[in-house]
Scaffold this active site. Sequence first.
Site, PDB file in Angstrom:
ATOM      1  CG  ASP A  21      -2.101   0.924   1.094  1.00 10.32           C
ATOM      2  OD1 ASP A  21      -2.324   1.451  -0.006  1.00 10.32           O
ATOM      3  OD2 ASP A  21      -2.796   1.132   2.109  1.00 10.32           O
ATOM      4  CG  ASN A  69      -7.985  -1.936  -5.057  1.00  6.42           C
ATOM      5  OD1 ASN A  69      -7.097  -2.746  -4.829  1.00  6.42           O
ATOM      6  ND2 ASN A  69      -8.195  -0.888  -4.261  1.00  6.42           N
TER       7      ASN A  69
HETATM    8  C1  IPE Z   1      -5.502  -2.698  -0.180  1.00  7.46           C
HETATM    9  O1  IPE Z   1      -5.131  -1.374  -0.376  1.00  7.46           O
HETATM   10  C2  IPE Z   1      -5.500  -3.422  -1.487  1.00  7.46           C
HETATM   11  C3  IPE Z   1      -4.195  -3.598  -2.129  1.00  7.46           C
HETATM   12  C4  IPE Z   1      -3.036  -3.261  -1.629  1.00  7.46           C
HETATM   13  C5  IPE Z   1      -4.248  -4.231  -3.410  1.00  7.46           C
HETATM   14  P1  IPE Z   1      -6.210  -0.215  -0.491  1.00  7.46           P
HETATM   15  O2  IPE Z   1      -5.441   1.057  -0.610  1.00  7.46           O
HETATM   16  O3  IPE Z   1      -7.180  -0.508  -1.567  1.00  7.46           O
HETATM   17  O4  IPE Z   1      -6.938  -0.322   0.915  1.00  7.46           O
HETATM   18  P2  IPE Z   1      -7.878   0.695   1.706  1.00  7.46           P
HETATM   19  O5  IPE Z   1      -9.005   1.041   0.806  1.00  7.46           O
HETATM   20  O6  IPE Z   1      -7.050   1.891   2.039  1.00  7.46           O
HETATM   21  O7  IPE Z   1      -8.293  -0.051   2.922  1.00  7.46           O
HETATM   22  C1  IPE Z   2      -1.585   0.333  -3.417  1.00  8.98           C
HETATM   23  O1  IPE Z   2      -1.390   1.696  -3.415  1.00  8.98           O
HETATM   24  C2  IPE Z   2      -1.903  -0.203  -4.783  1.00  8.98           C
HETATM   25  C3  IPE Z   2      -3.276  -0.690  -4.958  1.00  8.98           C
HETATM   26  C4  IPE Z   2      -4.199  -0.682  -4.051  1.00  8.98           C
HETATM   27  C5  IPE Z   2      -3.621  -1.217  -6.259  1.00  8.98           C
HETATM   28  P1  IPE Z   2      -2.584   2.755  -3.348  1.00  8.98           P
HETATM   29  O2  IPE Z   2      -2.968   3.094  -4.762  1.00  8.98           O
HETATM   30  O3  IPE Z   2      -3.672   2.256  -2.512  1.00  8.98           O
HETATM   31  O4  IPE Z   2      -1.866   3.996  -2.672  1.00  8.98           O
HETATM   32  P2  IPE Z   2      -2.512   5.014  -1.640  1.00  8.98           P
HETATM   33  O5  IPE Z   2      -3.082   4.221  -0.523  1.00  8.98           O
HETATM   34  O6  IPE Z   2      -3.536   5.793  -2.387  1.00  8.98           O
HETATM   35  O7  IPE Z   2      -1.354   5.848  -1.195  1.00  8.98           O
HETATM   36 MG    MG Z   3      -4.085   2.437  -0.541  1.00  7.80          MG
END
Ligand code: IPE
Ligand code: IPE
Ligand code: MG
Length: 247
Positions: A21, A69
């Site tokens: 993340d 997602n």
């Molecule tokens: C969790 O990250 C899913 C992945 C890393 C693929 P998110 O960024 O989607 O999670 P939330 O929404 O902050 O909980």
């Molecule tokens: C994780 O990074 C990747 C996926 C969930 C696909 P994020 O895209 O969630 O990054 P933040 O949480 O917005 O920083």
């Molecule tokens: Mg995230």
Amino acid sequence: MAQQDQLDKKTLPKHLAIIMDGNGRWAKQQGLLRALGHENGTKSVRVVVEACAELNIPFLTLYAFSTENWNRPKREVELLMKLLVSSLKKEIKTLQDNEIKLTAIGNLDTLPKKVYKELLEVIDKTKDNTNMTLTLALSYGSREELVKTVKEISLKVKNNLISRDAIDESVINNHLYTRNLPDVDLLIRTSGEQRISNFLLWQLAYAELYFTDTLWPDFTKTHLFEALLNYQNRERRFGKTSEQLKR
Ligand code: IPE
Ligand code: IPE
Ligand code: MG
């Protein structure tokens, strides 16, 4: 700074899972578009995969895309899917060189055809590799997985293929996407968030949880060693007392 030689080879996790993340926040910090955060995140994936293979960690599971997602802006979802195809094409060599078998968990039918096809191709090409199993959680949601499991088992009960009394933990395990994986020993989540976000709810029952503020594109081997070292300094009691474990 943690180094590889500080690790005890005998007590490394058998199954490491990572919620990767912070790509978006990393990009924002640098004044870049989110897309570049995701692109840089793929570099961390390669570093961590290679490091785990070198350490002989048998199972590595990466949360790459959750069922939730899909609710992101269409353009971001498209970019992530494109990135997945290009990474699969690019990293097949890394997988073969390190004898890594690729597998995937999740509702794979919902992936765009191109992604699904590329994924199956790499899974097939690497199926005989034995050094490590790398599992990508794609369009994965733990609740969806549990609903699917309940439906499958109840259908078997209805068709008299299994009796209701025979349903136990192992029957449930054998119907999950993760049926070929052991329980998770260590879960790492980057970016400072301290939540599970619908990842492996059943499989994490006794996992050690490790949260770090480091954003995923900044995550290096040293951060991985740090997490593993931290894990090795914990006492996993599985409900018992400390004294029982020392006997
Ligand atoms: C969790 O990250 C899913 C992945 C890393 C693929 P998110 O960024 O989607 O999670 P939330 O929404 O902050 O909980
Ligand atoms: C994780 O990074 C990747 C996926 C969930 C696909 P994020 O895209 O969630 O990054 P933040 O949480 O917005 O920083
Ligand atoms: Mg995230």
